[in-house]
Design an enzyme around this catalytic site. Structure first.
Site, PDB file in Angstrom:
ATOM      1  N   GLY A  33      -4.058  10.359  47.788  1.00 31.57           N
ATOM      2  CA  GLY A  33      -5.357  10.818  48.275  1.00 31.57           C
ATOM      3  C   GLY A  33      -5.956  11.869  47.380  1.00 31.57           C
ATOM      4  O   GLY A  33      -5.482  12.089  46.268  1.00 31.57           O
ATOM      5  N   ASN A  34      -7.021  12.492  47.849  1.00 27.94           N
ATOM      6  CA  ASN A  34      -7.666  13.555  47.080  1.00 27.94           C
ATOM      7  C   ASN A  34      -8.136  14.649  48.026  1.00 27.94           C
ATOM      8  O   ASN A  34      -8.027  14.521  49.246  1.00 27.94           O
ATOM      9  CB  ASN A  34      -8.808  12.983  46.235  1.00 27.94           C
ATOM     10  CG  ASN A  34      -9.912  12.395  47.085  1.00 27.94           C
ATOM     11  OD1 ASN A  34     -10.653  13.112  47.742  1.00 27.94           O
ATOM     12  ND2 ASN A  34     -10.005  11.070  47.112  1.00 27.94           N
ATOM     13  N   ARG A  35      -8.668  15.723  47.456  1.00 26.83           N
ATOM     14  CA  ARG A  35      -8.962  16.918  48.245  1.00 26.83           C
ATOM     15  C   ARG A  35     -10.367  16.985  48.817  1.00 26.83           C
ATOM     16  O   ARG A  35     -10.791  18.034  49.284  1.00 26.83           O
ATOM     17  CB  ARG A  35      -8.736  18.166  47.389  1.00 26.83           C
ATOM     18  CG  ARG A  35      -7.303  18.341  46.939  1.00 26.83           C
ATOM     19  CD  ARG A  35      -7.186  19.655  46.150  1.00 26.83           C
ATOM     20  NE  ARG A  35      -5.926  19.737  45.438  1.00 26.83           N
ATOM     21  CZ  ARG A  35      -4.774  20.124  45.993  1.00 26.83           C
ATOM     22  NH1 ARG A  35      -4.743  20.460  47.263  1.00 26.83           N
ATOM     23  NH2 ARG A  35      -3.687  20.172  45.274  1.00 26.83           N
ATOM     24  N   ALA A 100     -15.364  10.521  48.069  1.00 29.89           N
ATOM     25  CA  ALA A 100     -14.505  10.416  46.886  1.00 29.89           C
ATOM     26  C   ALA A 100     -13.495   9.299  47.141  1.00 29.89           C
ATOM     27  O   ALA A 100     -12.448   9.541  47.750  1.00 29.89           O
ATOM     28  CB  ALA A 100     -13.797  11.742  46.628  1.00 29.89           C
TER      29      ALA A 100
END
Ligand code: CTP
Ligand code: CA
Length: 230
Positions: A33-35, A100
């Site tokens: 995943g991402n932030r 995102a």
């Protein structure tokens, strides 16, 4: 225009906004995943609602409350995000991709939890590229005059500055507007504030100084509304 609620320039319009960061499962308990917090996308949804739009928010793993009056579709992966956005786009006057999406996903999702190995070696993870939702939406305009907006966090490097990369991405994606964040000084994830440059395919650039995510959202809708057709 800071008092978005005062102007109803999106009345009668339907807009689709994506927000948050997608997650690609590796096994039942883990993901790539991402932030992304989803805050900018939620601010866009609330601003559009205040300006009179019917709003569909495709939310990927954001831990923010569903804004009242907004139709929220919760998704996890890039494939699910794509399905929700592509499904909602035909009725939309504008599509804003603030999410995102994870660029890659594991080829195989293990049905069982991946265990550590006796010899201390790591199990390799093979990745495959995810579909590009913004590119697809831009190419298959669901209705003429639909305004498509992308986001990009960029840094300068030896091959060009932030604006060079952003202009190239805008052309590559085929969207109408690209909101660019210069993250050369280190990206601030989960921040309440944002700044940006709104680049347009027709060659214009609007600089939005550091301010609230709501202010940037309204500046984006200002640019979207002037490009909408009747
Ligand atoms: N985007 C998308 N689908 C993807 C990846 C990105 O729709 N699979 C959208 C994002 O929501 C954003 C824009 O494309 O609006 C730009 O995202 P970015 O990650 O900067 O673009 P990429 O093409 O993935 O390029 P990079 O290699 O720089 O990550
Ligand atoms: Ca990417």
């Amino acid at each position: 225009v800071l008092v978005g609620g005062a102007r109803r320039d999106l009345a009668g319009r339907h807009v689709v906004v994506s927000a948050g960061g997608t997650r690609e499962p590796l096994d039942p308990v883990r993901y790539l995943g991402n932030r992304s917090s989803g805050r900018q996308g939620y601010a866009l949804a609330r601003a559009a609602l205040a300006r009179g739009a019917e709003v569909t928010l495709v939310s990927a793993n954001a831990t923010l409350p569903d804004p009242a009056g907004v139709k929220v579709l919760h998704v996890e992966t890039t494939a699910e995000l794509r399905e929700a956005v592509v499904g909602a786009a035909p009725g939309a006057d504008a599509v804003v991709m603030a999410a995102a999406p994870a660029d890659f996903r594991p080829v195989d999702v293990s049905a069982a939890k991946i265990k550590k190995r006796e010899d201390g070696s790591a199990a390799p993870v093979e990745l495959v590229q995810n579909p590009d939702v913004l590119l697809e939406i831009s190419q298959d305009r669901a209705r003429p005059g639909q305004v498509v907006v992308g986001f990009a966090a960029e840094t300068g490097d030896e091959s060009g500055g932030v604006l060079d990369h952003a202009r190239a991405k805008l052309a590559r994606k085929g969207c109408d507007l690209l909101v660019v964040n210069d993250v050369s000084g280190g990206a601030v994830f989960g921040s309440e504030d944002n700044q940006g440059m709104i680049l347009s395919a027709d060659g214009e650039a609007v600089d939005v100084p550091l301010g609230s995510k709501s202010q940037l959202a309204h500046a984006i809708w200002d640019q979207v509304t002037i490009r909408m057709r009747d």
